[in-house]
Structures are given as C-alpha cells and as structure tokens.
Write a protein that holds these residues in place. Structure first.
Motif, PDB file in Angstrom:
ATOM      1  N   ASN A   1       0.784  -1.234   0.000  1.00  0.00           N
ATOM      2  CA  ASN A   1       0.000   0.000   0.000  1.00  0.00           C
ATOM      3  C   ASN A   1       0.820   1.290   0.000  1.00  0.00           C
ATOM      4  O   ASN A   1       0.644   2.162   0.868  1.00  0.00           O
ATOM      5  CB  ASN A   1      -0.954   0.014   1.203  1.00  0.00           C
ATOM      6  CG  ASN A   1      -1.890  -1.167   1.220  1.00  0.00           C
ATOM      7  OD1 ASN A   1      -2.452  -1.535   0.185  1.00  0.00           O
ATOM      8  ND2 ASN A   1      -2.052  -1.780   2.390  1.00  0.00           N
ATOM      9  N   PRO A   2       1.700   1.458  -0.968  1.00  0.00           N
ATOM     10  CA  PRO A   2       2.450   2.715  -1.040  1.00  0.00           C
ATOM     11  C   PRO A   2       1.523   3.864  -1.440  1.00  0.00           C
ATOM     12  O   PRO A   2       0.593   3.672  -2.215  1.00  0.00           O
ATOM     13  CB  PRO A   2       3.490   2.450  -2.129  1.00  0.00           C
ATOM     14  CG  PRO A   2       2.839   1.426  -3.011  1.00  0.00           C
ATOM     15  CD  PRO A   2       2.028   0.551  -2.081  1.00  0.00           C
ATOM     16  N   SER A   3       1.791   5.049  -0.928  1.00  0.00           N
ATOM     17  CA  SER A   3       0.957   6.201  -1.266  1.00  0.00           C
ATOM     18  C   SER A   3       1.290   6.677  -2.681  1.00  0.00           C
ATOM     19  O   SER A   3       2.354   6.361  -3.226  1.00  0.00           O
ATOM     20  CB  SER A   3       1.193   7.340  -0.283  1.00  0.00           C
ATOM     21  OG  SER A   3       2.518   7.848  -0.412  1.00  0.00           O
ATOM     22  N   PHE A   4       0.358   7.442  -3.241  1.00  0.00           N
ATOM     23  CA  PHE A   4       0.538   7.978  -4.582  1.00  0.00           C
ATOM     24  C   PHE A   4       1.814   8.818  -4.659  1.00  0.00           C
ATOM     25  O   PHE A   4       2.610   8.675  -5.592  1.00  0.00           O
ATOM     26  CB  PHE A   4      -0.674   8.832  -4.958  1.00  0.00           C
ATOM     27  CG  PHE A   4      -0.615   9.427  -6.334  1.00  0.00           C
ATOM     28  CD1 PHE A   4      -1.019   8.705  -7.445  1.00  0.00           C
ATOM     29  CD2 PHE A   4      -0.151  10.734  -6.519  1.00  0.00           C
ATOM     30  CE1 PHE A   4      -0.959   9.262  -8.713  1.00  0.00           C
ATOM     31  CE2 PHE A   4      -0.090  11.294  -7.785  1.00  0.00           C
ATOM     32  CZ  PHE A   4      -0.495  10.560  -8.883  1.00  0.00           C
ATOM     33  N   SER A   5       2.004   9.670  -3.681  1.00  0.00           N
ATOM     34  CA  SER A   5       3.181  10.536  -3.698  1.00  0.00           C
ATOM     35  C   SER A   5       4.467   9.738  -3.516  1.00  0.00           C
ATOM     36  O   SER A   5       5.496  10.073  -4.119  1.00  0.00           O
ATOM     37  CB  SER A   5       3.061  11.607  -2.601  1.00  0.00           C
ATOM     38  OG  SER A   5       2.990  11.007  -1.320  1.00  0.00           O
ATOM     39  N   GLU A   6       4.426   8.689  -2.702  1.00  0.00           N
ATOM     40  CA  GLU A   6       5.618   7.876  -2.472  1.00  0.00           C
ATOM     41  C   GLU A   6       6.015   7.115  -3.738  1.00  0.00           C
ATOM     42  O   GLU A   6       7.210   6.968  -4.042  1.00  0.00           O
ATOM     43  CB  GLU A   6       5.366   6.880  -1.336  1.00  0.00           C
ATOM     44  CG  GLU A   6       6.566   6.016  -0.979  1.00  0.00           C
ATOM     45  CD  GLU A   6       7.770   6.807  -0.506  1.00  0.00           C
ATOM     46  OE1 GLU A   6       8.905   6.304  -0.676  1.00  0.00           O
ATOM     47  OE2 GLU A   6       7.589   7.926   0.029  1.00  0.00           O
ATOM     48  N   ILE A   7       5.029   6.642  -4.488  1.00  0.00           N
ATOM     49  CA  ILE A   7       5.305   5.942  -5.748  1.00  0.00           C
ATOM     50  C   ILE A   7       6.090   6.848  -6.695  1.00  0.00           C
ATOM     51  O   ILE A   7       7.124   6.458  -7.243  1.00  0.00           O
ATOM     52  CB  ILE A   7       3.995   5.470  -6.410  1.00  0.00           C
ATOM     53  CG1 ILE A   7       3.381   4.311  -5.614  1.00  0.00           C
ATOM     54  CG2 ILE A   7       4.247   5.036  -7.856  1.00  0.00           C
ATOM     55  CD1 ILE A   7       2.022   3.882  -6.103  1.00  0.00           C
ATOM     56  N   TYR A   8       5.593   8.066  -6.886  1.00  0.00           N
ATOM     57  CA  TYR A   8       6.247   8.974  -7.830  1.00  0.00           C
ATOM     58  C   TYR A   8       7.590   9.475  -7.299  1.00  0.00           C
ATOM     59  O   TYR A   8       8.514   9.731  -8.071  1.00  0.00           O
ATOM     60  CB  TYR A   8       5.314  10.140  -8.164  1.00  0.00           C
ATOM     61  CG  TYR A   8       4.313   9.774  -9.218  1.00  0.00           C
ATOM     62  CD1 TYR A   8       4.611   9.935 -10.572  1.00  0.00           C
ATOM     63  CD2 TYR A   8       3.091   9.213  -8.878  1.00  0.00           C
ATOM     64  CE1 TYR A   8       3.705   9.570 -11.554  1.00  0.00           C
ATOM     65  CE2 TYR A   8       2.172   8.839  -9.856  1.00  0.00           C
ATOM     66  CZ  TYR A   8       2.492   9.021 -11.193  1.00  0.00           C
ATOM     67  OH  TYR A   8       1.590   8.650 -12.162  1.00  0.00           O
ATOM     68  N   LYS A   9       7.702   9.577  -5.994  1.00  0.00           N
ATOM     69  CA  LYS A   9       8.974   9.973  -5.398  1.00  0.00           C
ATOM     70  C   LYS A   9      10.039   8.910  -5.658  1.00  0.00           C
ATOM     71  O   LYS A   9      11.178   9.228  -6.025  1.00  0.00           O
ATOM     72  CB  LYS A   9       8.794  10.184  -3.890  1.00  0.00           C
ATOM     73  CG  LYS A   9      10.054  10.635  -3.179  1.00  0.00           C
ATOM     74  CD  LYS A   9       9.791  10.837  -1.690  1.00  0.00           C
ATOM     75  CE  LYS A   9      11.069  11.245  -0.958  1.00  0.00           C
ATOM     76  NZ  LYS A   9      10.819  11.432   0.501  1.00  0.00           N
ATOM     77  N   GLN A  10       9.674   7.654  -5.504  1.00  0.00           N
ATOM     78  CA  GLN A  10      10.614   6.563  -5.741  1.00  0.00           C
ATOM     79  C   GLN A  10      11.012   6.471  -7.208  1.00  0.00           C
ATOM     80  O   GLN A  10      12.180   6.262  -7.543  1.00  0.00           O
ATOM     81  CB  GLN A  10      10.005   5.236  -5.288  1.00  0.00           C
ATOM     82  CG  GLN A  10       9.850   5.099  -3.788  1.00  0.00           C
ATOM     83  CD  GLN A  10       9.277   3.750  -3.406  1.00  0.00           C
ATOM     84  OE1 GLN A  10       9.646   2.716  -3.948  1.00  0.00           O
ATOM     85  NE2 GLN A  10       8.355   3.760  -2.444  1.00  0.00           N
TER      86      GLN A  10
END
Length: 265
Positions: free
Chosen positions: A110-119
């Motif tokens: 369950n990664p957050s939307f912002s965390e996905i794009y940050k990675q």
C-alpha cells in the motif's frame, strides 16, 4: 540471508551445460562469474529463476531454508530475485510509467501515490534519465546502453534480495559503466549480487568479494578479485594454463575442479 547452490547440473536442449556447480553467497556480497564465451555463465543465472530454457537435472538451490529448485519463475521472483537481461526487450504499448508503478505495487504494501512517484523520480535520476521517458513504451527508441540503465532503474524499485546481472556492462560507454557500478555498490549491502561480465574494468569497479571462473560448465577457479588483474594481462585460457596448474593455486576448495594443461589454447 544466504543463497546456496549445491551440486547443480543443468541441461539446455538435452545438452549438459553446467556440471556439479556449487556456490554460496550471503547478504552484502558481490559474486562475479567470469570465463570464456559458452562456459555456462548466463545459463546458470537463468536457472536460478527456473527459466523455461533450462532443465536442472541434479542438485538444489536454497534461499535461506527455502528450496527454490523447482519453484516457478513467478514464485522465485516473489521471493526477491531480480534478473537484469543482457538483451532487454521492447514492450510496445506498455508505458514506462505504468510498468514502473506495477513493480512498486507488487513489491510494497500500500504505497501512497506521492511515495510511488517519489521513488520513480529518484530511481530515474540515479540512472541519469529525464522524466520524459515515463510516457514512452518500455525501452522504445532507447539505445543498448540506455536499456541497460533502465534495467537498473527497475532493479532499484524492485529492491531485490538477490540481484542477477547478466552482462549488464555490455554495450556501455565508460561513463554509463561507472554509473551502474556506483549504483550497484551503493545498494550492495542490502542484497546478494551475482554478476556475469567479460569486462575486467567493470568488475574492478565493483570489487567483488569472490570470483568464480567457469570453463565448459565447471568451476576451474574460485578466489578473490586479485585474479582479475592477471586475467586482464593473460586472457582466460593462458591464465588457466600458466597459473592455475601451479601448486600454489591448488586451494582447499570443495567446489573447485582443478584444471590441467589439456585446456584448449
């Protein structure tokens, strides 16, 4: 974490390619597989993922206490194995952004939307890519070297337990080679890394903990990275003939098959 390959025999199209191969590696180690073309290095890597082209007729492979010898490729990947292909393929119709997002979705809870794009953004920058690549199909119009760098982008997001690099350095210029080597070393402590390469300079950048030399599907030498300098000056066959036949190179290694002077020139 430990990877154990025990007395492995591998066939491809009913031809014996690997014979009685054994290897052990622990978390944080970089293992280099070297040797002449056709010695079985890439076949060995593929067999760790139970690739359809390989047939393990004897032996076993363990990740810690889990026997993965007969597991499906999918199940082995779920255990944390990532294979970087020496010839990455194009995926027409599959946008790079969707492909990278799927890697994160299948490896993280369950990664957050912002965390996905940050990675994704961080991994692209580490491999010197602009964000424009995200809207293109995977590997579309990329050079051979760019495709190799994109393999590392994927590996970074996958965060493997075992990273298998099949000639990741082939087709790279010096700058790209240094970039990939730096990236691998940066993350090496968190995983087991096994790299197949013909480029001594690339392996010197990585400074592997152990080097295995294969010939005709058998280990003919195992040792530290000091062997690389000798191979650079001698070549594989001449090195095996002039150095490994000497008594000082006959080590107490249960996985080593001592070469003889009958090796082909």
């Amino acid at each position: 974490m430990k990877l154990l390959i025990k007395n492995l025999w591998i066939k491809v199209l009913n031809k014996q390619i690997i014979s009685n191969f054994s290897l052990s590696a622990t978390k944080g180690q970089i293992i280099a597989l070297i040797g002449p073309n056709g010695s079985g290095k890439s076949t060995l890597l593929k067999s760790l993922l139970n690739h359809y082209s390989t047939n393990k007729n004897k032996g076993a492979i363990y990740l810690d206490k889990t026997n993965i010898t007969k597991l499906s490729t999918t199940d082995i990947a779920k255990l944390g194995f990532f294979y970087a292909n020496q010839t990455p393929v194009d995926l027409p119709g599959v946008k790079a952004i969707d492909f990278l997002k799927s890697i994160i979705a299948n490896t993280q809870a369950n990664p957050s939307f912002s965390e996905i794009y940050k990675q994704i953004d961080s991994s692209l920058k580490h491999m010197d890519f602009d964000s424009e690549i995200l809207q293109q199909p995977v590997n579309h119009h990329l050079s051979g070297g760019q495709k190799k760098r994109f393999e590392i982008v994927q590996a970074n997001l996958f965060a493997p337990k075992v990273l298998l690099l099949d000639e990741i350095d082939s087709g790279l210029d010096v700058d790209a080679m240094k970039l990939i080597a730096k990236n691998i070393k940066l993350r090496a402590k968190s995983m087991i890394t096994i790299v197949v390469s013909h480029h001594v300079n690339f392996l010197k950048m990585l400074v592997p903990n152990k080097v295995y030399m294969l010939s005709a599907g058998k280990i003919v030498y195992s040792g530290d990275s000091k062997i690389l300098t000798k191979i650079e000056s001698q070549g594989f066959n001449k090195y095996m003939q002039t150095y490994l036949a000497k008594p000082e190179f006959i080590k107490q290694d249960p996985y080593r098959i001592c070469p003889t002077k009958k090796l082909s020139k």
